[in-house]
Write a protein that holds these residues in place. Structure first.
Motif, PDB file in Angstrom:
ATOM      1  N   UNK A   1       0.846  -1.204   0.000  1.00  0.00           N
ATOM      2  CA  UNK A   1       0.000   0.000   0.000  1.00  0.00           C
ATOM      3  C   UNK A   1       0.874   1.245   0.000  1.00  0.00           C
ATOM      4  N   UNK A   2       1.902   1.255   0.866  1.00  0.00           N
ATOM      5  CA  UNK A   2       2.742   2.450   0.973  1.00  0.00           C
ATOM      6  C   UNK A   2       3.458   2.732  -0.353  1.00  0.00           C
ATOM      7  N   UNK A   3       3.973   1.663  -0.965  1.00  0.00           N
ATOM      8  CA  UNK A   3       4.671   1.839  -2.248  1.00  0.00           C
ATOM      9  C   UNK A   3       3.700   2.302  -3.334  1.00  0.00           C
TER      10      UNK A   3
ATOM     11  N   UNK B   1      -7.676  -5.939  -0.016  1.00  0.00           N
ATOM     12  CA  UNK B   1      -8.604  -5.149   0.812  1.00  0.00           C
ATOM     13  C   UNK B   1      -7.906  -3.896   1.344  1.00  0.00           C
ATOM     14  N   UNK B   2      -6.651  -4.040   1.756  1.00  0.00           N
ATOM     15  CA  UNK B   2      -5.921  -2.872   2.271  1.00  0.00           C
ATOM     16  C   UNK B   2      -5.661  -1.848   1.170  1.00  0.00           C
TER      17      UNK B   2
ATOM     18  N   UNK C   1      -5.649   2.741  -3.286  1.00  0.00           N
ATOM     19  CA  UNK C   1      -4.394   2.574  -4.033  1.00  0.00           C
ATOM     20  C   UNK C   1      -4.495   1.335  -4.926  1.00  0.00           C
ATOM     21  N   UNK C   2      -3.604   1.265  -5.924  1.00  0.00           N
ATOM     22  CA  UNK C   2      -3.664   0.156  -6.878  1.00  0.00           C
ATOM     23  C   UNK C   2      -2.306  -0.527  -7.029  1.00  0.00           C
ATOM     24  N   UNK C   3      -2.361  -1.862  -7.098  1.00  0.00           N
ATOM     25  CA  UNK C   3      -1.157  -2.661  -7.350  1.00  0.00           C
ATOM     26  C   UNK C   3      -1.606  -3.973  -7.966  1.00  0.00           C
TER      27      UNK C   3
END
Ligand SMILES: C[S@@+](CC[C@H](N)C(=O)[O-])C[C@H]1O[C@@H](n2cnc3c(N)ncnc32)[C@H](O)[C@@H]1O
Length: 202
Positions: free
Chosen positions: A55-57, A79-80, A86-88
């Motif tokens: 999430x942080x990245x 979920x986080x 945010x997207x990954x």
């Protein structure tokens, strides 16, 4: 196959028994981002767990691919990410079997290695090297485990101790460039510590 299985890790998540989980991104990662040591790029996060670092990245503008083979870890990470807006890319896969379509600029390795039985370390190290482009860097947090039995090899389960000299032999100078010691120790929520090192693929 030696060591922990998907079921082992899944059962920890199902039981809410995740003592390694900080509930937030590792402060070492936050520092690398703040001081510009790690800048937005294509990055892999193997064994991402609940995905706080993912999430942080992602929030910092990285193109993140997170991997975990436990379905619960993948669900938590997704979920986080959703909760943070945010997207990954989150992939349910075994780090010992998965290969990226294109090499990464960086890897954030936080205590996935110590989750693997040492029988698999050489194979995992080969994969980490293959995942990175030449000149790419691995931001590593190597788990330090001081407990009875560890020194005599009697410890059955993870986390497996990542002795820094063993790490230097595993990720050796033919393929990796190491910074000079001393290396920073980062507190771990299990009352243990991680050693932080940024190593570059030749
Ligand atoms: C000790 S936890 C660390 C999680 C996260 N990196 C953190 O520090 O909070 C290890 C994680 O690695 C995952 N894992 C272990 N072996 C794996 C494998 N062979 N392939 C993919 N994920 C694996 C587990 O499911 C678990 O989520």
């Amino acid at each position: 196959m030696s060591g922990p299985t998907i079921e082992f890790w899944q059962s920890h998540f199902d039981a809410g028994r995740t003592p390694w989980d900080r509930g937030e991104a590792n402060r070492r990662l936050v520092g690398w981002l703040a001081d510009g040591e790690l800048v937005p790029c294509r990055i892999a996060v193997p064994g991402c767990g609940s995905g706080h670092e993912v999430v942080r990245l992602a929030q910092a503008g990285f193109d993140v691919t997170a991997l975990d083979y436990a379905p619960a870890a993948v669900a938590r990470t997704r979920a986080n990410l959703a909760a943070a807006g945010a997207a990954a890319t989150v992939v349910e896969a075994d780090v010992l079997a998965w290969s990226p379509a294109a090499p990464f600029d960086a890897i954030y390795e936080q205590t996935c290695l110590c989750a693997l039985h040492p029988d698999h370390w050489v194979a995992y190290a080969r994969r980490l090297c293959a995942w990175l482009r030449p000149g790419g860097r691995m931001f590593a947090l190597f788990m330090q485990v001081a407990r009875p039995g560890a020194a005599s090899g009697l410890v059955e389960g993870p986390p497996y101790h990542c002795d820094i000299n063993a790490m230097r032999a595993l990720l050796d100078a033919s393929a990796w460039t190491w910074p000079k010691p001393p290396y920073e120790r980062v507190p771990h929520p299990m009352g243990l510590a991680e050693i932080a090192a940024v190593i570059a693929r030749r």
